[in-house]
Design an enzyme around this catalytic site. Sequence first.
Site, PDB file in Angstrom:
ATOM      1  N   GLU A 124      19.833 -36.780 -16.509  1.00  0.00           N
ATOM      2  CA  GLU A 124      21.239 -37.080 -16.835  1.00  0.00           C
ATOM      3  C   GLU A 124      21.337 -37.762 -18.197  1.00  0.00           C
ATOM      4  O   GLU A 124      22.251 -37.476 -18.977  1.00  0.00           O
ATOM      5  CB  GLU A 124      21.888 -37.946 -15.751  1.00  0.00           C
ATOM      6  CG  GLU A 124      21.810 -37.387 -14.327  1.00  0.00           C
ATOM      7  CD  GLU A 124      22.200 -35.924 -14.180  1.00  0.00           C
ATOM      8  OE1 GLU A 124      22.971 -35.408 -15.013  1.00  0.00           O
ATOM      9  OE2 GLU A 124      21.715 -35.278 -13.225  1.00  0.00           O
TER      10      GLU A 124
ATOM     11  N   GLY B 178      22.962 -34.291  -6.908  1.00  0.00           N
ATOM     12  CA  GLY B 178      22.008 -35.374  -7.144  1.00  0.00           C
ATOM     13  C   GLY B 178      22.587 -36.441  -8.059  1.00  0.00           C
ATOM     14  O   GLY B 178      22.552 -37.632  -7.756  1.00  0.00           O
ATOM     15  N   ALA B 179      23.143 -35.999  -9.191  1.00  0.00           N
ATOM     16  CA  ALA B 179      23.683 -36.944 -10.162  1.00  0.00           C
ATOM     17  C   ALA B 179      24.501 -36.195 -11.194  1.00  0.00           C
ATOM     18  O   ALA B 179      24.391 -34.971 -11.302  1.00  0.00           O
ATOM     19  CB  ALA B 179      22.556 -37.699 -10.855  1.00  0.00           C
ATOM     20  N   MET B 180      25.318 -36.936 -11.954  1.00  0.00           N
ATOM     21  CA  MET B 180      26.241 -36.300 -12.896  1.00  0.00           C
ATOM     22  C   MET B 180      26.297 -37.079 -14.207  1.00  0.00           C
ATOM     23  O   MET B 180      26.417 -38.304 -14.216  1.00  0.00           O
ATOM     24  CB  MET B 180      27.635 -36.228 -12.241  1.00  0.00           C
ATOM     25  CG  MET B 180      28.717 -35.705 -13.135  1.00  0.00           C
ATOM     26  SD  MET B 180      28.413 -33.974 -13.590  1.00  0.00           S
ATOM     27  CE  MET B 180      29.234 -33.937 -15.185  1.00  0.00           C
TER      28      MET B 180
HETATM   29  N1  BES Z   1      25.531 -31.530 -14.241  1.00  0.00           N
HETATM   30  C1  BES Z   1      24.740 -31.662 -13.073  1.00  0.00           C
HETATM   31  C2  BES Z   1      25.503 -32.163 -11.895  1.00  0.00           C
HETATM   32  C3  BES Z   1      26.395 -31.151 -11.251  1.00  0.00           C
HETATM   33  C4  BES Z   1      25.861 -30.098 -10.609  1.00  0.00           C
HETATM   34  C5  BES Z   1      27.740 -31.271 -11.256  1.00  0.00           C
HETATM   35  C6  BES Z   1      26.691 -29.174  -9.994  1.00  0.00           C
HETATM   36  C7  BES Z   1      28.553 -30.349 -10.664  1.00  0.00           C
HETATM   37  C8  BES Z   1      28.044 -29.309 -10.012  1.00  0.00           C
HETATM   38  C9  BES Z   1      23.578 -32.620 -13.277  1.00  0.00           C
HETATM   39  O1  BES Z   1      23.173 -32.763 -14.592  1.00  0.00           O
HETATM   40  C10 BES Z   1      22.415 -32.038 -12.537  1.00  0.00           C
HETATM   41  O2  BES Z   1      21.939 -31.029 -12.948  1.00  0.00           O
HETATM   42  N2  BES Z   1      22.007 -32.675 -11.445  1.00  0.00           N
HETATM   43  C11 BES Z   1      20.974 -32.191 -10.576  1.00  0.00           C
HETATM   44  C12 BES Z   1      19.733 -33.020 -10.668  1.00  0.00           C
HETATM   45  C13 BES Z   1      18.899 -32.677 -11.857  1.00  0.00           C
HETATM   46  C14 BES Z   1      17.727 -33.611 -12.000  1.00  0.00           C
HETATM   47  C15 BES Z   1      18.381 -31.258 -11.841  1.00  0.00           C
HETATM   48  C16 BES Z   1      21.536 -32.254  -9.186  1.00  0.00           C
HETATM   49  O3  BES Z   1      22.551 -32.907  -9.000  1.00  0.00           O
HETATM   50  O4  BES Z   1      20.964 -31.641  -8.308  1.00  0.00           O
HETATM   51 ZN    ZN Z   2      21.991 -31.243 -15.338  1.00  0.00          ZN
END
Ligand code: BES
Ligand code: ZN
Length: 906
Positions: A312, A275-277
Amino acid sequence: MLQMPDDRENGQMPAAVINRADYVAPAYWIDTVDLCFDLDPAKTRVLNRMKLRRNPDVPAQPLKLDGEELNLARVLVNGQGTSFRMEGSRLVLDNLPDDFELEIFTTTCPAKNTKLMGLYVSNDSFFTQCEAEGFRRITYFLDRPDVMASYSVTLRADKALYPVLLSNGNLVEQGMLEDGTNGPRHFARWVDPHKKPSYLFALVAGQLVSREQRITSRAGKEHTLQVYVRPGDLDKTEHAMNSLMHSVAWDEARFGLPLDLERFMIVATSDFNMGAMENKGLNIFNTKYVLANQATATDTDYSNIESVVGHEYFHHWTGNRITCRDWFQLSLKEGLTVFRDQEFSQDLCGEASARAVKRIEDVRVLRTAQFPEDAGPMAHPVRPDSYIEISNFYTVTIYEKGAEVVRMMQTLVGRKGFASGMTLYFERHDGSAVTCDDFAQAIADANPGSDLSRLLPQFKRWYSQAGTPRVHAQGVYDAAARTYTLTLAQSCAPTAGQPVKEPFVIPVGLGLLGADGADLPLQLAHEAAAAGTSRTVVLTQASETLTFVNVDAEPVPSILRGFTAPVVLEFDYTDAQLLHLLAHDSDPFNRWEAGQRLAVRRAIKSIAAVAYPVDAAPLDDAYVAAMRSVLHHPGLDAAFKELVLTLPSEIYLAEQLDVVDPQRIHAVREAMRQQLAVALAGDWQQVYETNQDTGAYIPDPASSGRRALAGMALSQLCLAAMTTGDTVWPGKTLQRFKDAGNMTDRFNALSALVSSGHPLAAQALTKFHAMFKDEALVIDKWFGLQASAPDRGGNILPAVRQLMKHPDFSLRNPNRARSVISTYCQANPAAFHRTDAAGYVFWSDRVMELDAINPQVAARLARALDRWSKLAEPYRSAAREAIARVAAKTDLSKDTLEVVTRALAD
Ligand code: BES
Ligand code: ZN
């Protein structure tokens, strides 16, 4: 312990199991990293100059740097050529001095990076994704979160193709370089003033434009907020920017955590695995969680954007300033940050009823996704003990159950106590890489008199024991003694490697309802007087008894109010008691839950009945009447009504059964929907008419709720029309589809036609595609809607195969692949679980095909058959065979191999 076949990873290395107990500190620290990139899609050159020093706390040993798919050109130690060796894909250096400079020169090919980990190209721009282990695909490094370094980055590229050059921190210099073969080249130099682990590194380069906002913090500091998108998308960035500003204000107000960066950037890309990073100061987002205007995005999109932007941003403190010591501690940042984004969204709601709606939605996710995970082959504790591929452990258990564990801490110490705990956590650990234990300890230590502090070691079983506990409650009323005795017994089924579970600390919110529906004053046997009408009891034993005194008549207990713990509550309610709770419970969560229990009970009865085909009328008059009075209730808001009227999902129903026949579940649930549609036809008309907004579009909870309820009404009216032969409502729906002033209303009308299987659906779908052919995110909706349509005689699989031949389809774009394939395999059970096994064959083909392109996307899809062992025959054997087929493929990624190996072991 899981045994993996040898010689798998990339056909050479055995896929090793990583164990939490094996953690050792790194042999070297990396203090500074200076990176210089010559960006070129076909061959990007990366010069990495680091300052390292031996870690005196561990025995002297060689330096082993992680690397993956890199072309190594040069290695210098203190400016001198040196000998090195490769151990698998690691670069190993022996006989190093205690302090030294290391220079490594490598090249990579971003254009061919279909895994979207490390440096890749999307729409002719460069992006990076380094969490969890992507930095090693950019340069050789100690790619682990406890190695924190200061980064400076120089980006060099063609100026016309890549006018915008971004990295973490502050822009300190930019200018022109000598012309390249394609024309003028330029550079930008970025310095990040904060130390960070490699997984938070990011760079972006391309033709991007930005919306910018300057803000002044409470302390009077100036900050620049930016949202970067492709040219043409700027008109879809206002909501993301507003969400970011709300996030900054909220974290400061609720937790005293200010923004401490001069510059905070969000960049959107349409090719993204997740979703996002939260990269430091340079968050990279899937376009799905940035771009919105009323013509292209639904209310759900708006609220998702708000929570993902918040999530994020909140990582800046919970994840980045304090990070994870190792990846087993992932929930330290993810569980905590999900809890924070849930609280943020609730706080922005304002109204108590809207907060409750958000809570119900969050619990619904937990119960339909996490509970099944915790009962299946991928079950793992919130702090796992081992993994093969860390990417597989970004799970609903780490995220949603992890958030519930943090929420229970807040329940045990109170909101203020929790905020003090957070303050202590930052005092102790700011700037370091820590563990889940450190977090729990800080919250407990800041609240010395609390239940959390008293029960901390037992409470931490939530981190170590997998599985969903069950709380079995029984009530006995003694009219003579005027007492009501509630016995609460907890248990937790064994999971792989954990045959016996010790009791958990379970906070249980509860109240008692009298015959008039009002809450009774609560007084326990040992208490001198009644105090309050709702309270939280904390269970710690296998079984406990509470005796309430001065109870004049048998009450109806309302247990687990607000869903205070991630458990299954069992209580043998009568229908009359559930109807009473549905009509009166002052706790909105349990009020909704009562309606769900009534529906589940009716569904299960019909599913279990011998009749074939299923009973056409699974619902009784009492249930229908209760739903009617909810619909007309003047004191309930539309969003809540929509949740009550939504039947439990097929996936949730499947989890309530020991043996699952997806076709039968679907048939029963559809019969229930159909029955509600016809029995309440007049009510739905009225609901539709009275929930129209005429003013400007605002995606706030109140108007979103009205749109959701009106959408449900349309969908029910179209469904009823299919049996009554009514042509008016389908016609009105098509008109609504054409005239709608926003995507929510338009898409709801389209879905109503599609999900009822009405002949008008075809022309509406064609028109929808024509209207939005240039809006990728809307086209994803168009694909997804067709892949999720109710199956009628096996029509969906051929439709899905056809969709994959559509010129707009692409397997390489994760959003697009998910919109068709994951939607079909994971969100349309009756279309997927076919008696002829064709759905499973399709699934195995797609998993193998995707695995060669993008293992992370493939491994997520691979989980569609996690629950195969619960299936009835013929599904069960066919599903197992399909999994075995995937597992037998040579050169499978360790991502997918881990998932299918665990599934087969179930
Ligand atoms: N740190 C994660 C992104 C991520 C997830 C990077 C897995 C590498 C592997 C980010 O903070 C995150 O948790 N994103 C979620 C959305 C969030 C609102 C729960 C996502 O990408 O699904
Ligand atoms: Zn996260």
